[in-house]
Design an enzyme around this catalytic site. Structure first.
Site, PDB file in Angstrom:
ATOM      1  N   GLU A  14      22.789  81.824  29.790  1.00  0.00           N
ATOM      2  CA  GLU A  14      23.927  82.695  30.036  1.00  0.00           C
ATOM      3  C   GLU A  14      24.414  83.355  28.751  1.00  0.00           C
ATOM      4  O   GLU A  14      24.264  82.811  27.655  1.00  0.00           O
ATOM      5  CB  GLU A  14      25.063  81.884  30.680  1.00  0.00           C
ATOM      6  CG  GLU A  14      24.676  81.435  32.081  1.00  0.00           C
ATOM      7  CD  GLU A  14      25.771  80.678  32.816  1.00  0.00           C
ATOM      8  OE1 GLU A  14      26.703  80.162  32.167  1.00  0.00           O
ATOM      9  OE2 GLU A  14      25.688  80.597  34.044  1.00  0.00           O
ATOM     10  N   CYS A  23      28.635  86.951  23.329  1.00  0.00           N
ATOM     11  CA  CYS A  23      28.372  85.535  23.077  1.00  0.00           C
ATOM     12  C   CYS A  23      26.949  85.257  23.558  1.00  0.00           C
ATOM     13  O   CYS A  23      26.625  85.473  24.730  1.00  0.00           O
ATOM     14  CB  CYS A  23      29.406  84.700  23.842  1.00  0.00           C
ATOM     15  SG  CYS A  23      29.142  82.942  23.651  1.00  0.00           S
ATOM     16  N   CYS A  33      21.285  71.751  26.145  1.00  0.00           N
ATOM     17  CA  CYS A  33      21.601  71.154  24.846  1.00  0.00           C
ATOM     18  C   CYS A  33      21.462  69.640  24.918  1.00  0.00           C
ATOM     19  O   CYS A  33      21.805  69.032  25.933  1.00  0.00           O
ATOM     20  CB  CYS A  33      23.010  71.528  24.416  1.00  0.00           C
ATOM     21  SG  CYS A  33      23.361  71.037  22.712  1.00  0.00           S
ATOM     22  N   CYS A  45      28.046  66.809  23.952  1.00  0.00           N
ATOM     23  CA  CYS A  45      29.482  66.801  23.646  1.00  0.00           C
ATOM     24  C   CYS A  45      30.270  66.599  24.945  1.00  0.00           C
ATOM     25  O   CYS A  45      29.930  67.181  25.984  1.00  0.00           O
ATOM     26  CB  CYS A  45      29.902  68.101  22.978  1.00  0.00           C
ATOM     27  SG  CYS A  45      29.051  68.374  21.417  1.00  0.00           S
ATOM     28  N   CYS A  91      31.676  69.671  27.104  1.00  0.00           N
ATOM     29  CA  CYS A  91      30.821  70.852  27.255  1.00  0.00           C
ATOM     30  C   CYS A  91      29.934  70.770  28.495  1.00  0.00           C
ATOM     31  O   CYS A  91      29.207  69.797  28.692  1.00  0.00           O
ATOM     32  CB  CYS A  91      29.947  70.988  26.015  1.00  0.00           C
ATOM     33  SG  CYS A  91      28.798  72.348  26.122  1.00  0.00           S
ATOM     34  N   SER A  98      27.949  79.581  15.251  1.00  0.00           N
ATOM     35  CA  SER A  98      28.855  78.470  15.555  1.00  0.00           C
ATOM     36  C   SER A  98      28.061  77.174  15.694  1.00  0.00           C
ATOM     37  O   SER A  98      27.052  77.136  16.401  1.00  0.00           O
ATOM     38  CB  SER A  98      29.571  78.772  16.868  1.00  0.00           C
ATOM     39  OG  SER A  98      30.352  77.682  17.239  1.00  0.00           O
ATOM     40  N   LEU A 113      35.070  71.581  15.143  1.00  0.00           N
ATOM     41  CA  LEU A 113      35.519  70.307  14.570  1.00  0.00           C
ATOM     42  C   LEU A 113      36.139  69.421  15.660  1.00  0.00           C
ATOM     43  O   LEU A 113      35.722  68.302  15.895  1.00  0.00           O
ATOM     44  CB  LEU A 113      36.519  70.559  13.437  1.00  0.00           C
ATOM     45  CG  LEU A 113      36.858  69.321  12.628  1.00  0.00           C
ATOM     46  CD1 LEU A 113      35.689  68.919  11.740  1.00  0.00           C
ATOM     47  CD2 LEU A 113      38.113  69.536  11.795  1.00  0.00           C
ATOM     48  N   CYS A 168      34.614  79.212  26.775  1.00  0.00           N
ATOM     49  CA  CYS A 168      33.942  78.241  25.899  1.00  0.00           C
ATOM     50  C   CYS A 168      33.723  76.914  26.616  1.00  0.00           C
ATOM     51  O   CYS A 168      34.643  76.388  27.239  1.00  0.00           O
ATOM     52  CB  CYS A 168      34.795  77.978  24.661  1.00  0.00           C
ATOM     53  SG  CYS A 168      34.692  79.301  23.490  1.00  0.00           S
TER      54      CYS A 168
HETATM   55  S1  SF4 Z   1      29.298  72.051  22.506  1.00  0.00           S
HETATM   56 FE1  SF4 Z   1      27.480  73.019  21.658  1.00  0.00          FE
HETATM   57  S2  SF4 Z   1      26.433  71.331  20.603  1.00  0.00           S
HETATM   58 FE2  SF4 Z   1      27.894  70.354  21.992  1.00  0.00          FE
HETATM   59  S3  SF4 Z   1      26.720  69.981  23.890  1.00  0.00           S
HETATM   60 FE3  SF4 Z   1      27.728  71.986  24.102  1.00  0.00          FE
HETATM   61  S4  SF4 Z   1      26.177  73.456  23.450  1.00  0.00           S
HETATM   62 FE4  SF4 Z   1      25.568  71.456  22.657  1.00  0.00          FE
END
Ligand code: SF4
Length: 357
Positions: free
Chosen positions: A99, A112, A119, A123, A126, A202, A226, A344
């Site tokens: 995307e 973006c 990934c 995180c 996310c 980023s 961070l 985000c």
């Molecule tokens: S925030 Fe970035 S590094 Fe963390 S899981 Fe999502 S895509 Fe991956």
């Protein structure tokens, strides 16, 4: 990266480095001006088929077609938010989806762009982390997102892209070689000539590769996710940070600044009752003392099964006021495109096959 057609293995021409491809083409007695025409079609116009290279001879186009392929990317679906943010799903040659997002603001349009099809860093906040079967995007696929989003930006908003943020799906610094190649193409004075200072990479904070990015001399901006300046707390939301301490991260950011003189941005996602207290703000201020930086406070956008929620308006104000009292440069990034899951941390190919505009 290779396709098998009628028993012949053909390589994606954009996966071959420019110097290697130049040598290869020269050996075939292809003239310098023809080589630069081929590059122009591949890395400026972004063609998806050799037959589109209209100013080179049919014979040369056929030869290229017999030796190589172009693994092109297509716009699969487009979603438009009520706030005019656009999210698109790109389909890659192997049918995987990634995307990208267009964020307009006056005459400025930010794209973006994704770097991986999922990934592995997991995180906690996310949605992309849910896609665990993933691969790196090639330089050509990163480039294609730019070309397609730029075209869409002109069609929908009447403006070309003014900014690129590598904040889409994936951790860009874990795909550094392809990222560097794509950035070289975006910024080439002979090609697209996009200003590197309008490109932000980023990262969740891969210290080693922050230094490598600084050493690459690309002159791009850096943003670090961070989200907590308290080591133990950060480890619970960013598992990767268990192996890369805040001290090492701080040292890498400092190195980046000293090498590039580009002031990094510290991204801080405010999570209710998790990292939004004044103690958290104090630790953030301490962390930011080691290098010049600006802080982006980001409102959290919940995903379906998320364990976090959005900080209240009052808490956010107190947090921001505290940082201001320490003379820090602080911006509040309000969410865009939340109704189409474009904000985000929301990119996860979720809307696919629903209604597209
Ligand atoms: S925030 Fe970035 S590094 Fe963390 S899981 Fe999502 S895509 Fe991956």
């Amino acid at each position: 990266m290779q396709n098998k057609l009628l028993g012949v293995i053909k390589e994606d021409i954009r996966n071959i480095t420019k110097s290697k491809l130049t040598d290869l083409l020269k050996k075939e007695n292809i003239k310098a001006y023809q080589i630069s025409q081929i590059y122009d079609w591949l890395w400026v116009k972004g063609v998806s088929d050799f037959s589109e290279m209209s100013n080179i001879s049919k014979e040369l186009r056929e030869w290229l077609n017999s030796k190589f392929i172009i693994n092109s990317t297509i716009l699969k679906e487009v979603y438009t938010s009520i706030d005019t943010t656009i999210k698109v799903a790109f389909q890659l040659h192997d049918k995987r989806l990634v995307e990208g997002v267009l964020i307009p603001s006056g005459e400025r349009v930010t794209a973006c762009i994704s770097s991986q099809t999922g990934c592995g860093l997991n995180c906690a906040f996310c949605a992309t982390a849910k896609i665990t079967d993933f691969r790196n995007l090639t330089a050509g696929e990163i480039f294609d997102q730019f070309v397609l989003l730029n075209k869409l930006s002109v069609e929908r908003y009447g403006y070309k892209l003014t900014n690129i943020v590598m904040m889409g799906m994936g951790e860009p610094l874990l795909n550094l070689e392809n990222l560097k190649r794509a950035i070289v193409e975006f910024t080439s004075p002979k090609g697209i000539n996009f200003s590197p200072r309008r490109i932000t990479v980023s990262t969740v904070g891969i210290s080693k590769f922050i230094k490598e990015l600084a050493d690459a001399g690309l002159n791009v901006d850096l943003a670090i996710s961070l989200h907590s300046a308290i080591e133990q707390k950060r480890k619970t939301i960013i598992p990767y940070s268990k192996s890369d301490s805040l001290n090492r991260l701080s040292e890498a950011i400092k190195y980046f600044y000293e090498k590039t003189h580009n002031r990094p941005t510290i991204e801080y996602l405010l999570l209710k009752n998790f990292n939004d207290s004044i103690t958290d703000a104090e630790e953030l201020a301490k962390f930011c003392r080691s290098f010049p930086c600006k802080v982006n406070l980001i409102e959290y956008n919940s995903t379906d099964d998320s364990r976090f929620s959005k900080t209240t308006h009052e808490t956010l104000k107190d947090f921001k006021d505290f940082l201001h009292s320490k003379n820090m440069v602080v911006n509040l990034r309000t969410s865009r495109g939340t109704d189409i899951n474009a904000a985000c941390g929301q990119l996860v190919n979720k809307n696919l096959s629903k209604k597209a505009n």
